[in-house]
Design a protein around this motif. Structure first.
Motif, short mmCIF file in Angstrom:
data_model
loop_
_atom_site.label_atom_id
_atom_site.label_comp_id
_atom_site.label_asym_id
_atom_site.label_seq_id
_atom_site.Cartn_x
_atom_site.Cartn_y
_atom_site.Cartn_z
N UNK A 89 10.43 64.79 15.10
CA UNK A 89 10.47 63.59 14.29
C UNK A 89 9.69 63.86 13.01
N UNK A 90 10.19 63.32 11.90
CA UNK A 90 9.51 63.49 10.63
C UNK A 90 10.45 63.98 9.55
N UNK A 91 9.87 64.34 8.41
CA UNK A 91 10.64 64.86 7.28
C UNK A 91 10.29 66.35 7.12
N UNK A 92 11.27 67.20 7.33
CA UNK A 92 11.10 68.64 7.24
C UNK A 92 11.14 69.07 5.78
N UNK A 93 10.14 69.80 5.33
CA UNK A 93 10.07 70.29 3.95
C UNK A 93 10.78 71.63 3.88
N UNK A 94 11.89 71.65 3.11
CA UNK A 94 12.66 72.89 2.99
C UNK A 94 12.24 73.73 1.80
N UNK A 95 11.90 73.08 0.70
CA UNK A 95 11.56 73.78 -0.53
C UNK A 95 10.58 72.93 -1.32
N UNK A 96 9.64 73.58 -1.99
CA UNK A 96 8.65 72.88 -2.83
C UNK A 96 8.77 73.43 -4.25
N UNK A 97 8.99 72.52 -5.20
CA UNK A 97 9.14 72.93 -6.60
C UNK A 97 7.78 73.26 -7.20
N UNK A 98 7.66 74.41 -7.87
CA UNK A 98 6.40 74.79 -8.51
C UNK A 98 5.94 73.73 -9.53
N UNK A 99 4.65 73.43 -9.51
CA UNK A 99 4.07 72.48 -10.43
C UNK A 99 4.24 71.02 -10.04
N UNK A 100 4.91 70.77 -8.94
CA UNK A 100 5.21 69.39 -8.51
C UNK A 100 4.02 68.77 -7.78
N UNK A 101 4.12 67.46 -7.55
CA UNK A 101 3.13 66.75 -6.75
C UNK A 101 3.05 67.39 -5.36
N UNK A 102 4.20 67.72 -4.78
CA UNK A 102 4.22 68.32 -3.44
C UNK A 102 3.44 69.63 -3.41
N UNK A 103 3.60 70.45 -4.45
CA UNK A 103 2.85 71.72 -4.50
C UNK A 103 1.36 71.45 -4.72
N UNK A 104 1.06 70.52 -5.62
CA UNK A 104 -0.35 70.22 -5.92
C UNK A 104 -1.10 69.69 -4.70
N UNK A 105 -0.39 68.95 -3.86
CA UNK A 105 -1.06 68.41 -2.67
C UNK A 105 -1.20 69.49 -1.58
N UNK A 106 -0.42 70.57 -1.68
CA UNK A 106 -0.56 71.67 -0.74
C UNK A 106 0.57 71.81 0.26
N UNK A 107 1.69 71.13 0.05
CA UNK A 107 2.82 71.27 0.97
C UNK A 107 3.44 72.65 0.84
N UNK A 108 3.95 73.16 1.93
CA UNK A 108 4.69 74.41 1.91
C UNK A 108 5.98 74.23 2.69
N UNK A 109 6.96 75.08 2.39
CA UNK A 109 8.23 75.03 3.13
C UNK A 109 7.93 75.22 4.61
N UNK A 110 8.60 74.40 5.41
CA UNK A 110 8.41 74.45 6.86
C UNK A 110 7.50 73.36 7.40
#
Length: 171
Positions: A89-110
């Motif tokens: 259950x949840x939202x699977x992260x497939x790709x993180x765009x460089x410089x994005x909020x997702x990258x800045x917060x520390x998310x990684x693919x997977x």
């Protein structure tokens, strides 16, 4: 219902009572509409309580106001089913765009996002809906599963936090 719906999404609105104001009543007649409520968002008209129409117009109007999250996500349950590893259950992260909020917060693919700002996330659309309520300066706290050993996920639970300071961008 429309007022409650807009308030829940943090949308400011002006209520016009056509029964108490002849000018507003004439505006309604001039628009060709006789049903109420009539909701205008960026000069686009929604008649009645059309949830899908309102959601679409709100998203379009806020697209320029809110930062892009910057991660491609999918339903974790669908990814787990493809990998033959049962349910997730949840939202699977497939790709993180460089410089994005997702990258800045520390998310990684997977990563699998299971909570955003203390609200449960069971699929990708719930994550998108929750993100739509955030704007520049909002606090963002994610709870996620991260395990580099593969499926099924038996890894640790991580919490990532940040304040969104990135300017608006397209997803």
């Amino acid at each position: 219902m429309v007022k409650e719906f807009l308030s829940q999404r943090g949308v400011k609105y002006e209520e016009r009572d056509v029964s108490a104001n002849a000018v507003y009543a004439q505006e309604l007649r001039n628009s060709g509409q006789m049903g109420v409520p009539v909701t205008l968002i960026n000069n686009q008209m929604v008649i009645g309580f059309n949830r899908a129409g309102l959601e679409s117009l709100i998203s379009q109007s806020q697209a320029g106001e809110r930062p892009s999250f910057g991660a491609a996500v999918a339903d974790a349950s669908k990814i787990a089913a493809k990998m033959g590893s049962g349910t997730a259950s949840g939202a699977f992260v497939g790709k993180v765009r460089p410089g994005s909020v997702a990258e800045q917060i520390g998310l990684t693919a997977g990563d699998i996002i299971v909570e955003l700002n203390a609200g449960n996330i069971v699929n990708a659309s719930e994550l998108e809906n929750a993100l739509c309520t955030l704007g520049k300066g909002s606090r963002l706290s994610l709870v996620l599963l991260r395990d580099k050993k593969g499926w099924p996920w038996k890894g640790c639970i991580n919490t990532l936090s940040a304040v969104i300071n990135q300017p608006s961008a397209n997803s």
